[in-house]
Scaffold this active site. Structure first.
Site, short mmCIF file in Angstrom:
data_model
loop_
_atom_site.label_atom_id
_atom_site.label_comp_id
_atom_site.label_asym_id
_atom_site.label_seq_id
_atom_site.Cartn_x
_atom_site.Cartn_y
_atom_site.Cartn_z
N ASP A 36 18.92 -33.80 3.88
CA ASP A 36 19.17 -32.32 4.58
C ASP A 36 20.02 -32.21 5.81
O ASP A 36 19.92 -31.16 6.78
CB ASP A 36 17.62 -32.08 5.33
CG ASP A 36 16.73 -31.74 3.97
OD1 ASP A 36 16.97 -31.56 3.12
OD2 ASP A 36 15.30 -31.99 4.36
N ASP A 60 16.22 -45.92 9.09
CA ASP A 60 16.51 -47.05 9.65
C ASP A 60 16.01 -48.26 9.40
O ASP A 60 16.10 -49.23 10.06
CB ASP A 60 15.96 -47.00 11.49
CG ASP A 60 14.48 -46.37 11.26
OD1 ASP A 60 14.19 -45.50 10.21
OD2 ASP A 60 13.59 -46.39 11.93
N ASP A 74 2.51 -38.65 6.64
CA ASP A 74 2.18 -39.78 6.10
C ASP A 74 0.78 -40.22 6.17
O ASP A 74 -0.05 -40.56 5.50
CB ASP A 74 3.05 -41.24 6.42
CG ASP A 74 3.24 -41.11 8.03
OD1 ASP A 74 2.57 -40.24 8.49
OD2 ASP A 74 3.93 -42.24 8.57
N ASP A 82 12.89 -45.01 5.50
CA ASP A 82 13.62 -44.20 6.40
C ASP A 82 14.77 -44.73 6.59
O ASP A 82 15.17 -45.83 6.03
CB ASP A 82 12.76 -44.02 7.47
CG ASP A 82 11.48 -43.18 7.53
OD1 ASP A 82 11.33 -42.16 6.43
OD2 ASP A 82 10.81 -43.35 8.27
#
Length: 477
Positions: free
Chosen positions: A86, A143, A234, A141
């Site tokens: 995005d 990271d 989540d 994710d």
């Protein structure tokens, strides 16, 4: 000090006591309940797995993430990778280039762009599922750097058709880079090695952590899918799934390293999002949880988990009360020394045991130093996290603020945007508490000094960190 002040101080201690007791209960559950056995091998043909990489403006880490996903050890004809991008900066070009490189090597990887960022991460994941071909989905994710064997490690428990999700433990890429990363690492060590493991062993609800876990597609769909009405999509989906009867598995022996935020501003953004989203999830889910046909232990633990962030306004109020009492009278509320000794023990012993156990389980060096750093960081975050709690309680909707990441070789300086005034309030509290300590010492009432000093040190340390970390250049995200 007036009787009203004494009553208020004692009331705050009474409200804070259950939080320390809850930490001790989790330690007891982990120690007393045996480890659970799950399937350790997948029987039969391997299913198709979709790996989802939701990203937004991650130029410093996007190539590292895609490369790690491309190296996952799984048959290429049954592996699909979705880069759910995005972004509106150079991340788009970087992600597209790396995706093309891996596609040329025979990996089914797609660089997926939406017309808008509607729903933020939850919206991206929901869009990805709508076009995914996998029966199981791994979420990573930006990271994170998953080990090659992650899919094969997480898949076996799904042999049980009642298992809806399997969560791996988070590990850390640079846990010893600074006092800030050491403190965060210990927070996360305790969350996974103690909280998750205790709840899992006891058969209580626990949550998928947004990354480094695998979902059964049917579980997501049966539970109502990803929803964006909280900042912790989540936690929200996890509880909805377990309320619908799905079972979650936690694999503490499977570790997925991730980057820890390197600046206090980045930590505050991440923790504020988790705090506000946790309160939003509590407002949304607790009525359903208490109406459900569940054991009382499940309901009480879910309440302690989802509403636990209320501790931040309580500790901030305590800091203000201590500062006020020291400046106004310097008498330590006029209470016996034993009361202040109890307050100090209440604020330290449960957390020393909790974080000390986590450091011991994870075999961290210098555990005593890490415990002190974690406690001081926790106190120093009281101001921004109190604002986050108030936004959650008030039902305020705010955008999903990503946590700025540096990567191994940062090329883009992402600015960590914060709500204005938090650094100034924190600094003011540090000064007020330091003055209260001096005033109390001069008036000859030292009993309250250790407790006040604990708060003063937390605010002083985080105030210093704010001054040491100048804002980065403005970049979208």
């Amino acid at each position: 000090m007036s009787e009203i002040g004494q009553v208020a101080y004692l009331a705050l201690l009474a409200f804070l006591a259950p939080f320390g007791a809850h930490r001790l209960r989790l330690l007891w559950l982990r120690a007393r309940r045996p480890a659970r056995a799950e399937h350790r091998a997948w029987r039969g043909s391997l299913p198709t797995v979709t790996v989802q990489l939701p990203v937004y403006n991650e130029a410093n880490v996007i190539e590292r993430l895609i490369d790690a996903a491309g190296r996952l050890d799984y048959p290429t004809d049954r592996l699909e990778i979705q880069v759910l991008d995005d972004s509106d900066d150079e991340t788009v070009a970087l992600a597209g280039r790396r995706a093309r490189a891996w596609r040329a090597r025979g990996i089914d990887i797609r660089h997926i762009r939406r017309r808008s960022r509607e729903g933020f991460k939850a919206g991206a994941l929901a869009h990805g599922i709508s076009i995914a071909r996998g029966e199981f989905l791994v979420v990573l994710d930006a990271d994170f750097v998953p080990p090659p064997g992650l899919i094969r490690d997480l898949l076996p428990p799904f042999e049980d058709p009642s298992v809806g999700a399997v969560q791996a433990a988070w590990d850390h890429l640079s846990p010893d880079a600074s006092w800030l990363t050491r403190a965060q690492a210990l927070f996360l060590d305790a969350h996974f090695a103690i909280e998750h493991e205790a709840r899992y062993r006891a058969g209580l609800f626990f949550n998928f952590n947004g990354s480094a876990g695998m979902w059964r597609r049917g579980c997501i769909e049966a539970a109502g899918g990803w929803q964006s009405d909280t900042l912790t999509e989540d936690v929200d989906l996890s509880y909805r799934a377990q309320l619908a009867g799905w079972r979650f598995v936690y694999r503490d022996d499977v570790r997925v390293p991730a980057e820890l935020p390197s600046s206090l501003r980045a930590v505050e953004i991440q923790q504020s999002r988790w705090t506000q989203g946790g309160i939003q999830s509590a407002r949304k889910l607790l009525p359903r949880i208490w109406r459900a046909r569940l054991p009382a232990a499940h309901k009480l633990e879910a309440t302690a988990h989802l509403a636990g962030h209320i501790v931040h306004p309580l500790t901030l109020t305590m800091a203000v009360a201590l500062a006020g009492a020291g400046w106004v009278a310097g008498t330590g509320f006029g209470l016996p020394s034993i009361v202040h000794a109890f307050a100090l023990l209440l604020a330290t012993v449960p957390f020393v045991l909790f974080y000390g156990a986590a450091g011991w389980i994870r075999k961290r060096r210098g555990i005593a130093r890490r415990i002190v750093e974690a406690m001081l960081l926790g106190l120093g975050l009281g101001v921004p996290l109190t604002f986050a709690v108030l936004r959650g309680v008030g039902g305020r909707r705010t955008p999903f603020a990503r946590t700025p990441k540096r990567g191994f070789s940062p090329t883009v300086g992402y600015r960590a945007r914060l709500a204005g005034g938090t650094a100034l309030i924190r600094f003011g509290l540090a000064v007020a508490l330091a003055g209260a300590i001096v005033n109390t010492a001069l008036l000859g009432s030292p009993a309250a000094i250790p407790f006040t000093a604990l708060f003063a040190a937390g605010y002083a340390l985080t105030s210093r960190e704010c001054l040491r970390t100048p804002p980065s250049p403005a970049v979208p995200g």
